[in-house]
Design a protein around this motif. Structure first.
Motif, PDB file in Angstrom:
ATOM      1  N   GLY A  17      -7.212  -1.888  -8.384  1.00 16.63           N
ATOM      2  CA  GLY A  17      -7.060  -2.183  -6.959  1.00 16.63           C
ATOM      3  C   GLY A  17      -5.934  -3.137  -6.652  1.00 16.63           C
ATOM      4  O   GLY A  17      -5.303  -3.062  -5.597  1.00 16.63           O
ATOM      5  N   LYS A  74      -8.254  -3.164  -3.209  1.00 20.64           N
ATOM      6  CA  LYS A  74      -7.111  -2.445  -2.638  1.00 20.64           C
ATOM      7  C   LYS A  74      -7.048  -2.628  -1.124  1.00 20.64           C
ATOM      8  O   LYS A  74      -5.979  -2.875  -0.555  1.00 20.64           O
ATOM      9  CB  LYS A  74      -7.216  -0.953  -2.977  1.00 20.64           C
ATOM     10  CG  LYS A  74      -6.121  -0.102  -2.359  1.00 20.64           C
ATOM     11  CD  LYS A  74      -4.762  -0.572  -2.810  1.00 20.64           C
ATOM     12  CE  LYS A  74      -3.654   0.141  -2.062  1.00 20.64           C
ATOM     13  NZ  LYS A  74      -2.326  -0.394  -2.427  1.00 20.64           N
ATOM     14  N   VAL A  88      -5.450   4.856  -6.157  1.00 24.37           N
ATOM     15  CA  VAL A  88      -6.458   3.898  -6.619  1.00 24.37           C
ATOM     16  C   VAL A  88      -7.782   4.611  -6.894  1.00 24.37           C
ATOM     17  O   VAL A  88      -8.421   4.404  -7.930  1.00 24.37           O
ATOM     18  CB  VAL A  88      -6.662   2.772  -5.581  1.00 24.37           C
ATOM     19  CG1 VAL A  88      -7.906   1.950  -5.907  1.00 24.37           C
ATOM     20  CG2 VAL A  88      -5.443   1.868  -5.536  1.00 24.37           C
ATOM     21  N   CYS A 143       0.823  -1.226   0.000  1.00 22.53           N
ATOM     22  CA  CYS A 143       0.000   0.000   0.000  1.00 22.53           C
ATOM     23  C   CYS A 143       0.846   1.260   0.000  1.00 22.53           C
ATOM     24  O   CYS A 143       0.601   2.186   0.772  1.00 22.53           O
ATOM     25  CB  CYS A 143      -0.969   0.003   1.175  1.00 22.53           C
ATOM     26  SG  CYS A 143      -0.204  -0.200   2.797  1.00 22.53           S
TER      27      CYS A 143
END
Length: 356
Positions: free
Chosen positions: A210, A238, A219, A154
């Motif tokens: 995602g 995501k 995203v 992330c």
């Protein structure tokens, strides 16, 4: 006599009244924290004027611009440094904790076990491939692990979490953060252009975005170009990747603890990190709160704003602490590592989206 960043020596810290020391610590950090808050606010203003530019991306770019202003360097490395350091570490971790409120295990379960297992496998493969590419191109220090975390999980949040788990030197996070920002921003322009020639449905495009784009804000900006249906799928996929942050950080902490134990006392190794860092425990706790406790939409909206504000301030501080000339020294190799990893992840994520 040793002097800390706050201007207090260890001897003075030991003898000063607690209240006076705390007040001094707050005073030394306020200028840098205030600058980070202003940077986050300006980043939000840019995002409001140009919605295609994510708030977090605007904030870190602003920080990099400030770091390039020569006359500002003495202040950035002096009076502003304690507060910027606090923002880049503490605010980042608090933002990760609040991010847990965006995750519901029930929403993730709706993807189905095949899709969930595919995402887990994709995160693991992305981490290993990115790490191997960075090592092969001889990126220095802990940069390969930081780059692998940012690209596979992330983005900047993962870089911050992994650096805390590994006790990474802050200078080894600069290049990975810059590459995550660069290629994550590029995705906003590149992926929508590729969607039509590839004949993707909105759901498939959302799954691809995602599964491949780094930060949550990136995203949203990318998937939003294909409408609400694509955006809804992209966010759930995501956030499933984001959930992988907890086990990945726990594994990293365990590995670091073993490495520190093997080095033995007196080796100069960093102290053992906790098996599960406190902020990761907080992140998981808020995931469970979101999953099992009904929360008003207004509360979730406020939490999302708070999380973004904290991360934006942290990213501005990180950007202001970067020194572009250091990044340029490893520029070609770092850019190539990022490009190769980005292309590999896009290809694997596309395959996963088409198959599930």
């Amino acid at each position: 006599m040793a002097v800390s960043l706050s201007g207090w020596s260890p001897e003075r810290q030991a003898t000063a009244p607690t209240g006076r020391y705390a007040a001094e610590m707050i005073a030394t950090r306020l200028p840098g924290l205030a600058l980070a808050a202003v940077g986050a606010a300006v980043g939000f203003g840019i995002h409001a004027l140009l919605p295609v530019v994510p708030w977090l991306t605007a904030s870190i770019v602003l920080g990099v611009i400030v770091s390039c202003v020569g006359p500002a360097r003495p202040a950035l490395d002096g009076i502003l440094r304690p507060g910027l350091t606090q923002a880049s570490r503490r605010l980042l971790r608090i933002g990760i904790v609040v991010l847990g409120l965006q995750l519901s295990l029930f929403d993730i379960a709706k993807l189905g076990w095949v899709a969930i297992l595919a995402i887990v496998a994709l995160v693991g493969a992305s981490f290993v491939i990115t790490w191997a590419i960075a090592r092969a191109l001889k990126l220095p220090g802990d940069e390969p692990a930081m780059l692998a975390a940012g690209f596979s999980i992330c983005g900047v949040s993962a870089v911050g979490a992994m650096s805390a788990a590994r006790g990474t030197d802050p200078k080894d996070t600069a290049t990975p953060i810059a590459l995550v920002t660069l290629y994550g921003t590029a995705a906003i322009a590149v992926l929508p252009v590729l969607a039509a020639p590839l004949g993707m449905s909105a759901g498939t495009f959302g799954h691809w975005v995602g599964a491949s784009v780094h930060d949550v804000g990136q995203v949203v900006a990318t998937a939003g170009t294909a409408g609400a249906a694509a955006l809804a799928v992209a966010i759930v996929v995501k956030l499933t990747r984001v959930l992988m942050l907890a086990p990945m950080v726990a594994i990293t902490s365990l590995t670091t603890r073993r490495r520190t134990a093997a080095a033995g006392p007196g080796s100069g190794a960093s102290p053992k990190p906790p098996l599960v860092p406190l902020f990761i425990a907080g992140f998981l706790a808020l995931v469970l709160v979101r999953t099992f406790i009904p929360l008003p939409d207004a509360a979730l909206a406020i939490a999302a704003i708070v999380q973004s504000a904290l991360l934006a301030a942290a990213l501005f501080a990180i950007g202001a602490s970067l020194r572009l000339e250091r990044l340029l020294r490893s520029g070609p190799r770092a850019l190539l590592a990022g490009a190769l990893s980005w292309i590999a992840i896009l290809a694997m994520a596309l395959a996963a989206a088409l198959l599930t």
